[in-house]
Design an enzyme around this catalytic site. Structure first.
Site, PDB file in Angstrom:
ATOM      1  N   HIS A 160      38.068  38.149  40.113  1.00 23.92           N
ATOM      2  CA  HIS A 160      37.872  39.589  40.371  1.00 23.92           C
ATOM      3  C   HIS A 160      39.158  40.401  40.175  1.00 23.92           C
ATOM      4  O   HIS A 160      39.105  41.637  40.177  1.00 23.92           O
ATOM      5  CB  HIS A 160      37.343  39.823  41.786  1.00 23.92           C
ATOM      6  N   ASP A 196      30.743  31.298  38.543  1.00 24.62           N
ATOM      7  CA  ASP A 196      30.713  31.808  39.919  1.00 24.62           C
ATOM      8  C   ASP A 196      29.471  32.695  40.083  1.00 24.62           C
ATOM      9  O   ASP A 196      28.990  33.295  39.124  1.00 24.62           O
ATOM     10  CB  ASP A 196      31.989  32.619  40.172  1.00 24.62           C
ATOM     11  N   HIS A 198      29.281  35.510  41.368  1.00 30.90           N
ATOM     12  CA  HIS A 198      29.612  36.915  41.105  1.00 30.90           C
ATOM     13  C   HIS A 198      30.188  37.092  39.705  1.00 30.90           C
ATOM     14  O   HIS A 198      30.862  36.205  39.184  1.00 30.90           O
ATOM     15  CB  HIS A 198      30.653  37.396  42.125  1.00 30.90           C
ATOM     16  N   ASP A 285      29.507  29.121  44.630  1.00 28.74           N
ATOM     17  CA  ASP A 285      28.731  29.990  45.523  1.00 28.74           C
ATOM     18  C   ASP A 285      27.330  30.257  44.967  1.00 28.74           C
ATOM     19  O   ASP A 285      26.588  31.065  45.523  1.00 28.74           O
ATOM     20  CB  ASP A 285      29.479  31.294  45.845  1.00 28.74           C
TER      21      ASP A 285
END
Ligand code: Q9C
Ligand code: ZN
Length: 348
Positions: A160, A196, A198, A285
């Site tokens: 991120h 991931d 996200h 995740d």
């Protein structure tokens, strides 16, 4: 297989996280890295290696110099202004406000250099983030020395973090820094596969206008999930980088049938690109039971993921990202690696 790690990564220790209107214990804890490290030691005895140290120039290849300076001095500035506790951003320059401004005091600065509220700068964030990047660099160095694969146990995570901002528990873009290291060492094309849950908004931003690093991500639709403002399918790259960014958003509730199909599409596109090396931003995740996420992958699915990645037959660096079901993270990562190694061994 070598698994790189640095103890200083455990020092970063945020006091609280603001999420869904509540203050909670941080999801991204040192405990998850410690437990993952134990699981790796048990599954791959003798694989663990201490991360080496690298010059800061590798960070400056990917991040703005003013941002790196900010990360180093932010906590000290926060304390110097008489504040206690962790340094949290609070105000953002949305829409037509003056986003390019860098205010003079720490509260303004920390807002300029961040994009969301769950991530703070703590006393040891800088040293942990730097060692996390060096853990990724150590894995990249291992590939440049001829290894077929390596695992970098990076913490805090990286995908991120943009060229000039932190957020989503990330400060330095570990996978991006590793990719640039391999380019500097002579690799012509690098693919980054981000699995991931996200979208890796930072990695996408860093390489968006480049054709030498192909960013491919399978993730939760940003229409419903963090980071909300990037990661849609129509983001395909810009300029020279047009066609070298691939986002495959999936709806919440995705399990292996749809996930595996998206992954094989991603891997086919990477195969067509014929990269010299592959970097996997390995967040687990996507696991059923992850407290932040809505996909339903199982332990066996993670082994399938590893085997599918191995079928590309590229030098592969796994860089750890998210994964917050702390009792499952180790087993899921080991499952990916075993899937990869098993498949690698069975190919002639
Ligand atoms: N209500 C990584 O997995 N907050 N970062 C989520 C959802 C931040 C996740 C808020 C999630 C960041 C590396
Ligand atoms: Zn994540």
């Amino acid at each position: 297989m070598k698994a790189f790690f640095a103890r200083e990564q455990l020092l970063h220790d945020q006091s609280v996280e603001f999420n869904r209107g509540e203050l909670t214990a941080p999801y991204e804890s040192g405990k998850r890295a410690e437990m993952l490290f134990s699981a790796l030691e048990a599954a791959f005895p003798g694989a663990a290696r201490d991360a080496a140290e690298f010059p800061v120039s590798h960070l400056l290849d990917i991040h703005d110099a003013d941002y790196i300076g900010f990360l180093q001095s932010a906590f000290g500035e926060w304390i110097a202004e008489g504040r206690t506790g962790d340094a949290f951003p609070m105000v953002w320059p949305v829409h037509d406000m003056r986003g390019e401004k860098i205010p003079n005091t720490i509260v303004g600065k920390i807002s300029h250099y961040s994009f969301e509220i769950s991530t703070a700068i703590t006393k040891h964030s800088w040293i942990s983030a730097r060692r996390s990047a060096e853990t990724a660099l150590s894995g990249a160095q291992e590939l440049s020395r001829g290894a077929n694969m390596a695992f970098s146990l990076c913490r805090p995570p990286g995908h991120h973090a943009g060229r000039g901002y932190f957020g989503g528990y990330c400060y330095l873009n570990n996978a991006g820094i590793a990719a640039q290291y391999l380019r500097n060492e002579g690799a012509l094309r690098i693919a980054i596969l981000d699995v991931d849950y996200h979208h890796g908004n930072g990695t996408q931003q860093i390489f968006y206008d480049r054709d030498d690093v192909f960013y491919v991500s399978v993730h939760a639709d940003p229409d419903t999930d963090f980071p909300y403002f990037l990661g849609y399918a129509d983001e395909t790259g810009a300029g020279k980088g047009e066609g070298f960014n691939l986002n495959i958003p999936l709806s919440r509730g995705a399990a292996w049938p749809s996930y595996g199909e998206a992954l094989s599409h991603a891997l086919n596109r990477i195969g067509d690109y014929a990269p010299d090396a592959l970097i996997v931003s390995l967040g687990v995740d996507t696991s059923a039971g992850d407290p932040l996420s809505g996909f339903l992958l199982t332990r066996d699915d993670f082994a399938r993921m590893g085997a599918a990645i191995a079928a590309l037959q590229r030098q592969t660096l796994f860089v750890f990202e998210g994964g917050y079901a702390i009792n499952d993270v180790g087993g899921n990562v080991v499952s990916v690696l075993n899937g990869f190694l098993g498949a690698a061994h069975s190919t002639p």
